[in-house]
Design an enzyme around this catalytic site. Sequence first.
Site, PDB file in Angstrom:
ATOM      1  N   ARG A 215       0.851  -1.219   0.000  1.00  0.00           N
ATOM      2  CA  ARG A 215       0.000   0.000   0.000  1.00  0.00           C
ATOM      3  C   ARG A 215       0.879   1.259   0.000  1.00  0.00           C
ATOM      4  NH1 ARG A 215      -3.080   3.521  -1.703  1.00  0.00           N
ATOM      5  NH2 ARG A 215      -3.372   5.245  -0.306  1.00  0.00           N
ATOM      6  N   HIS A 242     -11.909   1.482   9.825  1.00  0.00           N
ATOM      7  CA  HIS A 242     -12.197   0.709   8.613  1.00  0.00           C
ATOM      8  C   HIS A 242     -10.947   0.717   7.724  1.00  0.00           C
ATOM      9  CE1 HIS A 242     -13.844   0.135   4.496  1.00  0.00           C
ATOM     10  NE2 HIS A 242     -14.681  -0.685   5.121  1.00  0.00           N
ATOM     11  N   THR A 340     -11.713  -4.820   2.267  1.00  0.00           N
ATOM     12  CA  THR A 340     -10.940  -5.032   3.493  1.00  0.00           C
ATOM     13  C   THR A 340      -9.989  -6.203   3.253  1.00  0.00           C
ATOM     14  OG1 THR A 340     -12.890  -4.300   4.702  1.00  0.00           O
ATOM     15  CG2 THR A 340     -11.186  -5.415   5.978  1.00  0.00           C
ATOM     16  N   LYS A 440     -23.991  -2.322   1.261  1.00  0.00           N
ATOM     17  CA  LYS A 440     -23.163  -1.174   1.652  1.00  0.00           C
ATOM     18  C   LYS A 440     -24.030   0.055   1.798  1.00  0.00           C
ATOM     19  CE  LYS A 440     -18.700  -1.572   1.733  1.00  0.00           C
ATOM     20  NZ  LYS A 440     -17.366  -0.987   1.502  1.00  0.00           N
ATOM     21  N   LYS A 526     -31.351 -22.407   0.596  1.00  0.00           N
ATOM     22  CA  LYS A 526     -30.566 -21.162   0.554  1.00  0.00           C
ATOM     23  C   LYS A 526     -31.451 -20.008   0.071  1.00  0.00           C
ATOM     24  CE  LYS A 526     -26.058 -19.892  -1.451  1.00  0.00           C
ATOM     25  NZ  LYS A 526     -25.899 -18.616  -1.108  1.00  0.00           N
TER      26      LYS A 526
HETATM   27  P1  M24 Z   1     -15.093  -3.195   2.214  1.00  0.00           P
HETATM   28  N1  M24 Z   1     -17.075   0.919  -6.772  1.00  0.00           N
HETATM   29  C1  M24 Z   1     -18.003  -0.010  -6.507  1.00  0.00           C
HETATM   30  N2  M24 Z   1     -17.981  -0.793  -5.407  1.00  0.00           N
HETATM   31  C2  M24 Z   1     -16.959  -0.641  -4.554  1.00  0.00           C
HETATM   32  C3  M24 Z   1     -15.922   0.301  -4.782  1.00  0.00           C
HETATM   33  C4  M24 Z   1     -16.006   1.112  -5.956  1.00  0.00           C
HETATM   34  N3  M24 Z   1     -15.120   2.052  -6.246  1.00  0.00           N
HETATM   35  N4  M24 Z   1     -15.036   0.196  -3.764  1.00  0.00           N
HETATM   36  C5  M24 Z   1     -15.506  -0.770  -2.935  1.00  0.00           C
HETATM   37  N5  M24 Z   1     -16.663  -1.264  -3.399  1.00  0.00           N
HETATM   38  C6  M24 Z   1     -17.537  -2.284  -2.803  1.00  0.00           C
HETATM   39  O1  M24 Z   1     -15.844  -2.441   3.248  1.00  0.00           O
HETATM   40  C7  M24 Z   1     -17.343  -3.619  -3.491  1.00  0.00           C
HETATM   41  O2  M24 Z   1     -18.554  -4.338  -3.468  1.00  0.00           O
HETATM   42  C8  M24 Z   1     -13.795  -1.190   1.076  1.00  0.00           C
HETATM   43  O3  M24 Z   1     -14.785  -0.657   0.623  1.00  0.00           O
HETATM   44  C9  M24 Z   1     -12.454  -0.583   0.933  1.00  0.00           C
HETATM   45  C10 M24 Z   1     -11.384  -1.043   1.714  1.00  0.00           C
HETATM   46  C11 M24 Z   1     -10.116  -0.462   1.582  1.00  0.00           C
HETATM   47  C12 M24 Z   1      -9.920   0.591   0.681  1.00  0.00           C
HETATM   48  O4  M24 Z   1     -13.813  -2.388   1.727  1.00  0.00           O
HETATM   49  C13 M24 Z   1     -16.301  -4.288  -2.618  1.00  0.00           C
HETATM   50  O5  M24 Z   1     -16.306  -5.703  -2.732  1.00  0.00           O
HETATM   51  C14 M24 Z   1     -10.981   1.035  -0.103  1.00  0.00           C
HETATM   52  C15 M24 Z   1     -12.260   0.448   0.020  1.00  0.00           C
HETATM   53  C16 M24 Z   1     -10.774   2.116  -1.032  1.00  0.00           C
HETATM   54  N6  M24 Z   1     -11.656   2.551  -1.896  1.00  0.00           N
HETATM   55  O6  M24 Z   1     -11.095   3.586  -2.571  1.00  0.00           O
HETATM   56  C17 M24 Z   1      -9.866   3.747  -2.082  1.00  0.00           C
HETATM   57  N7  M24 Z   1      -9.649   2.839  -1.140  1.00  0.00           N
HETATM   58  C18 M24 Z   1      -8.975   4.783  -2.557  1.00  0.00           C
HETATM   59  C19 M24 Z   1      -9.453   5.771  -3.390  1.00  0.00           C
HETATM   60  C20 M24 Z   1      -8.615   6.759  -3.863  1.00  0.00           C
HETATM   61  O7  M24 Z   1     -14.594  -4.532   2.618  1.00  0.00           O
HETATM   62  C21 M24 Z   1     -16.742  -3.837  -1.247  1.00  0.00           C
HETATM   63  O8  M24 Z   1     -17.163  -2.470  -1.434  1.00  0.00           O
HETATM   64  C22 M24 Z   1      -7.298   6.804  -3.502  1.00  0.00           C
HETATM   65  C23 M24 Z   1      -6.800   5.825  -2.663  1.00  0.00           C
HETATM   66  C24 M24 Z   1      -7.635   4.828  -2.195  1.00  0.00           C
HETATM   67  F1  M24 Z   1      -7.133   3.906  -1.398  1.00  0.00           F
HETATM   68  C25 M24 Z   1     -15.638  -3.901  -0.228  1.00  0.00           C
HETATM   69  O9  M24 Z   1     -16.060  -3.312   0.962  1.00  0.00           O
END
Ligand code: M24
Length: 545
Positions: A215, A242, A340, A440, A526
């Site tokens: 990361r 989170h 995650t 979500k 299911k």
């Molecule tokens: P968790 N579009 C659609 N669905 C998305 C999505 C997206 N852009 N991102 C996540 N999901 C949905 O709660 C999917 O169904 C996160 O959401 C998570 C964890 C760590 C980092 O986890 C997916 O299976 C990030 C998100 C993250 N998102 O953007 C960035 N980090 C980011 C942006 C800009 O387990 C589910 O959510 C710059 C840097 C970054 F890191 C996962 O849900």
Amino acid sequence: MEEENIRHGERPRDIVHPGSAGQQLYQSLYKFASFPEAIIDAHTNEVISYAQIFETSCRLAVSIEQYGLNENNVVGVCSENNINFFNPVLAALYLGIPVATSNDMYTDGELTGHLNISKPTIMFSSKKALPLILRVQQNLSFIKKVVVIDSMYDINGVECVSTFVARYTDHTFDPLSFTPKDFDPLEKIALIMSSSGTTGLPKGVVLSHRSLTIRFVHSRDPIYGTRTVPQTSILSLVPFHHAFGMFTTLSYFVVGLKVVMLKKFEGALFLKTIQNYKIPTIVVAPPVMVFLAKSPLVDQYDLSSLTEVATGGAPLGKDVAEAVAKRLKLPGIIQGYGLTETCCAVMITPHNAVKTGSTGRPLPYIKAKVLDNATGKALGPGERGEICFQSEMIMKGYYNNPEATIDTIDKDGWLHSGDIGYYDEDGNFFIVDRLKELIKYKGYQVAPAELENLLLQHPSIADAGVTGVPDEFGGQLPAACVVLESGKTLTEKEVQDFIAAQVTPTKHLRGGVVFVDSIPKGPTGKLIRKELREIFAQRAPKSKL
Ligand code: M24
């Protein structure tokens, strides 16, 4: 032989730190020790410097070790976003002791269930979360000690950080006399995060030190990093407990950014913070994008400092993205996508090729494919299937849960995301649907199984199924279909109140409750979630935020 249709992230512009995440963070904090601002609380303007974080985290590391903890224990952290949040996290990372974070909004029952997964020996709590921690500690004998992270004084006999560290270090303590431990970064657990994954109840996601150091490569990348020039301000609003908030914010310390932090979203304060701190970059969840697109408040503030708006964690409507870009006069919106289970984002829109609506391209050190679940083949451009990832960045598995791990990471090491999508000829990915049952709401996870289990405990409910109904602001609203025991009556509100009394507000049944004769189920019993969704689709839309 190289498998066909595997999408590789670009060649990394930086190599992964060979040591642990703790070693890399220690080196970065030391390097930036002359910077006066590491984190600023935008509610109070309270600041802590890089030197202060460096010293406090090192003193805490010595103290945690002297107190008697080792790598077989777990350190817990339960706090709202707070400028002191990362001190115990960093200390544990230096020592190679796993950290488990908890949502401070949990009810007693939720927190008890959550802590029973990782069983932390010591809990670092904010003042605000302390009453909650002390209540659940009465029934959790594995918690031997509680320390308050944001108080200058002990609170009713519970030690604050200053008292705790004063027992093991004195005012002459030199952080350079402490050295982070050396260990295999691929093997050692860095954090245990919470996620329900593709199905069932919340589980502990085990992330190694290598997950974090990958990361950190992404955050330093000029094409995919949010900001790479030290001392640039960045607004951090996503919850630190989170994965999204935790790993973006930790990586800001590796770059030496000035993190301006908000505990929660309040429209006017959010806009005032951007204006007053002349913030160039914000990283926010999609509901904040809807606010930026629509709220009349936006016109009352000078947001001209903003040059980059990044989002992720849930789907972002193309119309919303275009409206925000137009309103803020930006060339486009940066999107990230992660789970995650992947630690942080595994795809981000490249700064040099923003494609609205796309969640970006696989990052360096990440392999992605679109899987045809019927044939097991990786699909080509434009073909829809389940998106899968392979990388040292993805989780080692679910904590003490090999069955759930095998269901998610296949024998070849591919993590099945549970999301349906495709990529175009240029390698830009698009998410179109979710195969997994996860809901979500505003980017927060809601596990249907958790709410179904609670509903089934009601004496008047015979069966229940929970799904998400689409909503412009929340993304999805949790909603329930309920079968009543014969001769019993309940109102929609009674069912909503029953759930609201037991879970954090993000899981409330805002999408409503429908009473049905039976829950749609397949031959094996299911639940058929698609049919549940259809029941709600036939109802008039109603949004209760
Ligand atoms: P968790 N579009 C659609 N669905 C998305 C999505 C997206 N852009 N991102 C996540 N999901 C949905 O709660 C999917 O169904 C996160 O959401 C998570 C964890 C760590 C980092 O986890 C997916 O299976 C990030 C998100 C993250 N998102 O953007 C960035 N980090 C980011 C942006 C800009 O387990 C589910 O959510 C710059 C840097 C970054 F890191 C996962 O849900």
